[in-house]
Design a protein around this motif. Structure first.
Motif, PDB file in Angstrom:
ATOM      1  N   PRO A  92      66.833   4.654 -47.694  1.00  0.00           N
ATOM      2  CA  PRO A  92      66.528   5.063 -49.047  1.00  0.00           C
ATOM      3  C   PRO A  92      66.589   3.944 -50.326  1.00  0.00           C
ATOM      4  O   PRO A  92      66.059   4.016 -51.178  1.00  0.00           O
ATOM      5  CB  PRO A  92      67.675   6.001 -49.325  1.00  0.00           C
ATOM      6  N   ARG A  93      67.529   2.869 -50.019  1.00  0.00           N
ATOM      7  CA  ARG A  93      67.768   1.919 -51.058  1.00  0.00           C
ATOM      8  C   ARG A  93      66.327   1.086 -51.016  1.00  0.00           C
ATOM      9  O   ARG A  93      65.938   0.938 -52.315  1.00  0.00           O
ATOM     10  CB  ARG A  93      68.816   1.239 -50.841  1.00  0.00           C
ATOM     11  N   ILE A 143      62.069   9.540 -58.974  1.00  0.00           N
ATOM     12  CA  ILE A 143      62.571   9.963 -57.730  1.00  0.00           C
ATOM     13  C   ILE A 143      63.417  11.225 -57.557  1.00  0.00           C
ATOM     14  O   ILE A 143      64.158  11.428 -58.507  1.00  0.00           O
ATOM     15  CB  ILE A 143      63.760   8.720 -57.512  1.00  0.00           C
ATOM     16  N   CYS A 174      63.527   3.157 -52.574  1.00  0.00           N
ATOM     17  CA  CYS A 174      63.759   3.248 -54.180  1.00  0.00           C
ATOM     18  C   CYS A 174      63.422   1.883 -54.866  1.00  0.00           C
ATOM     19  O   CYS A 174      62.548   1.917 -55.840  1.00  0.00           O
ATOM     20  CB  CYS A 174      65.064   3.602 -54.464  1.00  0.00           C
ATOM     21  N   ARG A 175      63.813   0.710 -54.378  1.00  0.00           N
ATOM     22  CA  ARG A 175      63.300  -0.475 -55.064  1.00  0.00           C
ATOM     23  C   ARG A 175      61.852  -0.627 -54.829  1.00  0.00           C
ATOM     24  O   ARG A 175      61.235  -1.128 -55.904  1.00  0.00           O
ATOM     25  CB  ARG A 175      64.263  -1.643 -54.352  1.00  0.00           C
ATOM     26  N   LEU A 222      65.413  10.420 -62.800  1.00  0.00           N
ATOM     27  CA  LEU A 222      65.779  11.180 -61.353  1.00  0.00           C
ATOM     28  C   LEU A 222      65.638  12.787 -61.536  1.00  0.00           C
ATOM     29  O   LEU A 222      66.241  13.585 -62.444  1.00  0.00           O
ATOM     30  CB  LEU A 222      67.342  10.794 -61.479  1.00  0.00           C
ATOM     31  N   LEU A 277      65.306   5.028 -65.110  1.00  0.00           N
ATOM     32  CA  LEU A 277      65.343   6.125 -64.019  1.00  0.00           C
ATOM     33  C   LEU A 277      65.120   7.483 -64.634  1.00  0.00           C
ATOM     34  O   LEU A 277      65.893   7.820 -65.209  1.00  0.00           O
ATOM     35  CB  LEU A 277      66.623   5.844 -63.004  1.00  0.00           C
ATOM     36  N   ASP A 285      71.897  10.548 -52.614  1.00  0.00           N
ATOM     37  CA  ASP A 285      70.534  10.279 -53.047  1.00  0.00           C
ATOM     38  C   ASP A 285      70.379   9.705 -54.499  1.00  0.00           C
ATOM     39  O   ASP A 285      69.709   8.627 -54.625  1.00  0.00           O
ATOM     40  CB  ASP A 285      69.485  11.360 -52.691  1.00  0.00           C
ATOM     41  N   THR A 312      71.906   6.276 -54.858  1.00  0.00           N
ATOM     42  CA  THR A 312      71.049   5.265 -54.374  1.00  0.00           C
ATOM     43  C   THR A 312      70.053   4.785 -55.094  1.00  0.00           C
ATOM     44  O   THR A 312      69.899   3.756 -55.512  1.00  0.00           O
ATOM     45  CB  THR A 312      70.609   5.676 -52.924  1.00  0.00           C
ATOM     46  N   ALA A 313      69.374   5.932 -55.785  1.00  0.00           N
ATOM     47  CA  ALA A 313      68.407   5.719 -56.791  1.00  0.00           C
ATOM     48  C   ALA A 313      68.941   4.864 -58.072  1.00  0.00           C
ATOM     49  O   ALA A 313      68.124   3.897 -58.378  1.00  0.00           O
ATOM     50  CB  ALA A 313      67.721   6.931 -57.195  1.00  0.00           C
ATOM     51  N   TRP A 334      59.442   1.838 -54.758  1.00  0.00           N
ATOM     52  CA  TRP A 334      59.038   2.582 -55.396  1.00  0.00           C
ATOM     53  C   TRP A 334      58.969   2.173 -56.912  1.00  0.00           C
ATOM     54  O   TRP A 334      58.006   2.094 -57.920  1.00  0.00           O
ATOM     55  CB  TRP A 334      59.425   4.003 -55.222  1.00  0.00           C
ATOM     56  N   LEU A 343      63.444  11.397 -51.279  1.00  0.00           N
ATOM     57  CA  LEU A 343      64.218  10.634 -50.463  1.00  0.00           C
ATOM     58  C   LEU A 343      64.614  11.368 -49.277  1.00  0.00           C
ATOM     59  O   LEU A 343      65.061  10.902 -48.201  1.00  0.00           O
ATOM     60  CB  LEU A 343      65.401  10.296 -51.168  1.00  0.00           C
TER      61      LEU A 343
END
Length: 147
Positions: free
Chosen positions: A129-130, A11, A133-134, A35, A33, A18, A21-22, A136, A123
Motif C-alpha cells: 500500500p505505501r 485515495i 500510494c506513493r 482521503l 491528500l 490504510d 499509509t496514505a 498514485w 487500497l
C-alpha cells in the motif's frame, strides 16, 4: 455543491492502517491528500468511526494537508447523519434534486458536499500500500483504481 473535489488523486481507505499509509506517503512527497472512505462507509462503518480514523491519521501526520471525505453513496439519510455528526466533507452520489437540497443544508453547516469523485486508488487488496500510494500521488496508476 461541489461536483469534483479539490485534489485530483484521491485515495480510498477502509481502515486506520490504510489512512495512515496514505498520509505517510503524502507526507513523504509533500503533497496534499484527499482521503475518501470506501463506497457507502457511512452506512457500514458510520460517521463516528470515520471521524475517529481521520482524526488519528491527521494527528499522526500533521504536516499533511488532508481532506477526509465520508462516502454516503446514494443514501440521503446517511448524508444527513454525517452532517449532524460534524463530518467536514461528504460524498453523495444520489439523485441531483436530493443533492441540491443536501448541498443547501451542507452549506449551512460549513460542510463540503461532493457529488462526484475522480478515479481513486483503492487500497483494498493492494500488496504494498505505501508504494501504491506513493506511485498514485506521483501520477502513476498501479492498476488499483476505482471510480
Amino acid at each position: 455543491m461541489t461536483a469534483q473535489p479539490p485534489h485530483p488523486r484521491p485515495i480510498r481507505f477502509q481502515s486506520l492502517s490504510d489512512a495512515d499509509t496514505a498520509c505517510a506517503a503524502a507526507a513523504d512527497l509533500g503533497v496534499p491528500l484527499l482521503l475518501v472512505s470506501v463506497p457507502g462507509a457511512a452506512a457500514s462503518a458510520g460517521a463516528g468511526w470515520f471521524r475517529a480514523v481521520a482524526a488519528r491519521a491527521a494527528a499522526r501526520h500533521p504536516s499533511v494537508a488532508m481532506t477526509a471525505v465520508l462516502d454516503c453513496a446514494d443514501r440521503p439519510g446517511d448524508a444527513l447523519g454525517a452532517l449532524s455528526a460534524g463530518i467536514g466533507a461528504i460524498l453523495f452520489t444520489g439523485r441531483l434534486d436530493v443533492a441540491e437540497r443536501l448541498a443547501d443544508i451542507a452549506a449551512q453547516h460549513g460542510v463540503r458536499l461532493l457529488t462526484a469523485l475522480p478515479d481513486a486508488l483503492d487500497l483494498r487488496g493492494v500488496r504494498d500500500p505505501r508504494r501504491a500510494c506513493r506511485d498514485w500521488l506521483n501520477g502513476q496508476d498501479g492498476g488499483h483504481v476505482t471510480e
